[in-house]
Design an enzyme around this catalytic site. Structure first.
Site, PDB file in Angstrom:
ATOM      1  N   ARG A  79      42.556   6.852 -36.728  1.00 59.07           N
ATOM      2  CA  ARG A  79      42.094   5.586 -37.589  1.00 59.07           C
ATOM      3  C   ARG A  79      42.746   5.934 -38.954  1.00 59.07           C
ATOM      4  NH1 ARG A  79      38.918   6.622 -33.388  1.00 59.07           N
ATOM      5  NH2 ARG A  79      40.234   8.391 -33.651  1.00 59.07           N
ATOM      6  N   THR A  80      42.575   7.343 -39.565  1.00 56.60           N
ATOM      7  CA  THR A  80      42.462   7.401 -41.282  1.00 56.60           C
ATOM      8  C   THR A  80      43.760   6.997 -41.210  1.00 56.60           C
ATOM      9  OG1 THR A  80      41.407   9.088 -40.691  1.00 56.60           O
ATOM     10  CG2 THR A  80      42.617   8.877 -43.404  1.00 56.60           C
ATOM     11  N   LYS A  86      61.428  23.408 -37.974  1.00 53.71           N
ATOM     12  CA  LYS A  86      62.142  24.494 -38.400  1.00 53.71           C
ATOM     13  C   LYS A  86      62.214  25.490 -39.393  1.00 53.71           C
ATOM     14  CE  LYS A  86      65.883  20.398 -37.537  1.00 53.71           C
ATOM     15  NZ  LYS A  86      66.818  20.159 -38.076  1.00 53.71           N
ATOM     16  N   ARG A 129      47.406  14.840 -44.286  1.00 51.90           N
ATOM     17  CA  ARG A 129      46.306  15.650 -44.028  1.00 51.90           C
ATOM     18  C   ARG A 129      46.872  17.017 -43.408  1.00 51.90           C
ATOM     19  NH1 ARG A 129      42.764  12.820 -38.699  1.00 51.90           N
ATOM     20  NH2 ARG A 129      41.088  12.285 -40.491  1.00 51.90           N
ATOM     21  N   HIS A 166      36.675  15.498 -46.734  1.00 53.66           N
ATOM     22  CA  HIS A 166      37.501  14.192 -45.826  1.00 53.66           C
ATOM     23  C   HIS A 166      36.833  12.916 -46.756  1.00 53.66           C
ATOM     24  CE1 HIS A 166      39.165  11.163 -43.470  1.00 53.66           C
ATOM     25  NE2 HIS A 166      39.390  11.200 -42.983  1.00 53.66           N
TER      26      HIS A 166
END
Length: 310
Positions: free
Chosen positions: A58-59, A86, A108, A136
């Site tokens: 969703r975000t 890596k 995020r 958030h």
């Protein structure tokens, strides 16, 4: 008066006027999103990078759509296919993408404080799309827009947040923003998920009936096993549903016009039964998704324009 910073990291940073400015602009974008041509090219030529170091549906999709509807060149970055596998550090990754003349980072990350760390180390705008168990902010703003549209005002409202409070960045951002607006916030969940919950200064409920009774809106939270380090706060999913899940029967003690919110993804039959989640008379979950695009359009436009006012 509108929000003046080039980054959005925490709802703690938002005044009441800031919150209303985002909501009012989002209402305008919501109208635009109902038009056949959903475009406001205010960010034409701007490069927005969705820097997601955690899975998201969703975000990430919401921010991508929001950026494109504002005319921005929106790029999705996935850590699973990047050089972070890596051993490249977070800031090296950001600096390398920054060198490609990126204007806005949507971040995020699984570590709390990561969005603030990135913001301090790049001249680009940074929007926190969820940092660990911390915050958030755009989720809180879209929740507030959803509640406002249903209730018409934030005056004398009681909102109850139920579930994994301890690990929830959604809960924190909502608590901070709602307290700024004068909304009464109540909390309830399994004891392990309520650790140190008293620091928020909210009313702590003793059982599900108390949590539901008298609430204008109820926000149900997902159990975040990925953040619990293998610790389990309840013996079984069945037991969780029995004591902490929301059912039609439990809603019998709620206000007649109560609305149910959930940030997703829903664990059906655990924290929320399908007969509640899919009932359009009480469920505002899809309204939240719709409002998410409009809120993120408002945030993108605001923070980018603020970059040139500083």
């Amino acid at each position: 008066m509108t929000y003046t910073k080039k980054d959005l990291i925490s709802t703690k940073d938002l005044s009441k006027d800031d919150i209303y400015s985002f909501l009012n602009l989002a209402k305008e974008y919501k109208k635009l999103n109902l038009e056949p041509v959903k475009k406001d090219p205010i960010l034409k030529g701007v490069t927005v990078v969705n820097a997601f170091f955690e899975n998201s549906t969703r975000t990430r999709t919401s921010f991508e759509i929001a950026g494109k509807r504002l005319g921005a060149d929106t790029i999705n970055f996935s850590s699973s296919t990047s050089s972070t596998n890596k051993g490249e550090t977070l800031i090296d990754t950001i600096n390398n993408i920054e060198a490609m003349k990126t204007d806005v980072f949507i971040v995020r990350h699984y570590s709390s404080g990561s969005a603030q760390f990135v913001a301090k180390n790049t001249p680009s705008c940074v929007i926190n799309a969820g940092d660990g168990c911390n915050e958030h902010p755009t989720q809180a703003l879209l929740d507030l827009l959803t509640i406002f549209e249903s209730k018409g005002s934030f005056e004398n409202l009681t909102v109850t947040i139920i579930g994994d409070i301890f690990h929830s960045r959604v809960a924190r951002s909502n608590i901070y923003a709602m307290q700024t607006l004068g909304i009464k916030v109540r909390l309830f969940g399994p004891p392990m998920f309520m650790q140190n919950a008293e620091i928020f200064g909210c009313e702590i409920c003793r059982d599900m009936d108390e949590a539901v009774r008298g609430s204008d809106a109820i926000i149900m939270l997902r159990i975040q096993l990925e953040r619990s380090d293998g610790e389990v706060a309840f013996p079984s999913v069945r037991e969780y549903s029995k004591y902490f899940g929301l059912t039609k029967r439990r809603l019998e003690v709620a206000k007649d016009n109560v609305i149910i919110l959930h940030p997703g993804p829903i664990n059906r039959g655990v924290e929320l039964n399908s007969d509640v989640a899919d009932d359009p008379r009480i469920s505002s979950i899809l309204d939240q998704v719709e409002n998410g695009v409009a809120i993120r359009m408002a945030v993108l436009k605001t923070v980018y324009q603020n970059k040139f006012k500083a």
